[in-house]
Design an enzyme around this catalytic site. Structure first.
Site, mmCIF file in Angstrom:
data_model
loop_
_atom_site.group_PDB
_atom_site.id
_atom_site.type_symbol
_atom_site.label_atom_id
_atom_site.label_comp_id
_atom_site.label_asym_id
_atom_site.label_seq_id
_atom_site.Cartn_x
_atom_site.Cartn_y
_atom_site.Cartn_z
ATOM 1 N N SER A 48 0.809 -1.223 0.000
ATOM 2 C CA SER A 48 0.000 0.000 0.000
ATOM 3 C C SER A 48 0.844 1.277 0.000
ATOM 4 C CB SER A 48 -0.970 0.001 1.182
ATOM 5 O OG SER A 48 -0.277 -0.131 2.396
ATOM 6 N N CYS A 78 -7.186 -6.179 -0.120
ATOM 7 C CA CYS A 78 -5.962 -6.164 0.685
ATOM 8 C C CYS A 78 -5.318 -4.773 0.679
ATOM 9 C CB CYS A 78 -5.031 -7.279 0.222
ATOM 10 S SG CYS A 78 -3.896 -7.764 1.517
ATOM 11 N N ILE A 135 -3.036 -12.615 2.865
ATOM 12 C CA ILE A 135 -1.576 -12.480 2.764
ATOM 13 C C ILE A 135 -1.182 -11.137 3.380
ATOM 14 C CG2 ILE A 135 0.402 -12.414 1.192
ATOM 15 C CD1 ILE A 135 -1.424 -13.838 -0.901
ATOM 16 N N HIS A 171 -7.789 -12.097 -0.765
ATOM 17 C CA HIS A 171 -7.495 -11.969 -2.201
ATOM 18 C C HIS A 171 -8.465 -12.817 -3.024
ATOM 19 C CE1 HIS A 171 -3.508 -9.889 -2.322
ATOM 20 N NE2 HIS A 171 -3.519 -10.244 -1.053
ATOM 21 N N GLU A 173 -9.082 -12.826 -6.045
ATOM 22 C CA GLU A 173 -8.588 -13.132 -7.402
ATOM 23 C C GLU A 173 -7.700 -14.374 -7.430
ATOM 24 O OE1 GLU A 173 -7.249 -11.070 -5.364
ATOM 25 O OE2 GLU A 173 -5.096 -10.837 -5.723
HETATM 26 N N1 GLN Z 1 0.641 -5.694 3.898
HETATM 27 C C1 GLN Z 1 0.428 -5.038 2.627
HETATM 28 C C2 GLN Z 1 0.351 -3.534 2.816
HETATM 29 O O1 GLN Z 1 0.323 -3.073 3.896
HETATM 30 C C3 GLN Z 1 -0.822 -5.550 1.976
HETATM 31 C C4 GLN Z 1 -0.636 -6.987 1.596
HETATM 32 C C5 GLN Z 1 -1.406 -7.416 0.390
HETATM 33 O O2 GLN Z 1 -1.969 -6.617 -0.356
HETATM 34 N N2 GLN Z 1 -1.376 -8.695 0.147
HETATM 35 O O3 GLN Z 1 0.305 -2.825 1.857
#
Ligand code: GLN
Length: 192
Positions: A48, A78, A135, A171, A173
């Site tokens: 992110s 996510c 994840i 996720h 997808e």
């Molecule tokens: N931990 C990631 C973040 O903070 C996000 C993880 C993901 O999109 N699989 O951006």
């Protein structure tokens, strides 16, 4: 319907496949000019902080926020959930989310041991469970009154909707199941 997939960074190609299966025409959004062509958008998982920086430097952020304000439907998964949220707990000082859905999230909030895990999710309106792949997922710690929770894990929402903004901490997808994408398209293009 043309559905953009934000393709600045992260896991965007599987989203494009799922959208095609669900009956939409996907378009990779690599800069602000693409934002004029789309009827809805998916913001994928990834990192992110990096995604936010790229959105800023490629002038995507401002125009995207205007389009969301004007009603552009968006699915954020996510890292995409983090970008769309109103508040990031323990984010970095330079991380300013879009504030498109009234939730507060903690990055990597499931902790080290639970870095990545899978869970069968009971999702409202789905007849059978949906396999949730998490994840380094964000943990939803606060939701506003107008936010609908479509699925939770141990009391924490993992799938939320407010108007035409939908977010998942998992996720969708990555599994062979396009029901979340279908639900997004139904929400996006419902005539209300
Ligand atoms: N931990 C990631 C973040 O903070 C996000 C993880 C993901 O999109 N699989 O951006």
């Amino acid at each position: 319907m043309k559905v953009g997939v934000l393709a600045l960074q992260g896991a965007f190609d599987r989203h494009a496949q799922a959208l095609s299966l669900a009956g939409a025409a996907p378009l990779e959004v690599r800069g602000s000019q693409y934002l004029e062509e789309i009827d809805a958008l998916v913001i994928p998982g990834g990192e992110s902080t990096t995604m936010m920086k790229l959105a800023e430097s490629l002038n995507v952020r401002k125009r995207l926020m205007e389009r969301i304000e004007d009603g552009l439907p968006v699915l954020g998964t996510c890292a995409g959930m983090i970008l769309l949220s109103k508040e990031i707990f323990d984010g970095r000082d330079d991380q300013h989310p879009f504030g498109s859905i009234d939730i507060g999230v903690r990055r990597n909030g499931y902790g080290r041991q639970l870095n990545s895990f899978e869970e069968d999710l009971e999702i409202n309106d789905f007849d059978t469970p949906f396999r949730g792949v998490f994840i380094r997922a964000p943990l939803v710690e606060r939701i506003g009154n107008n936010v609908e929770v479509l699925a939770s894990v141990e009391g924490h929402p993992v799938f939320c909707r407010e108007g035409k903004i939908m977010v998942t901490s998992f996720h969708p997808e990555l599994v062979d199941d396009d029901r979340v994408h279908r639900l997004f398209l139904e929400t996006a293009f419902a005539s209300n």
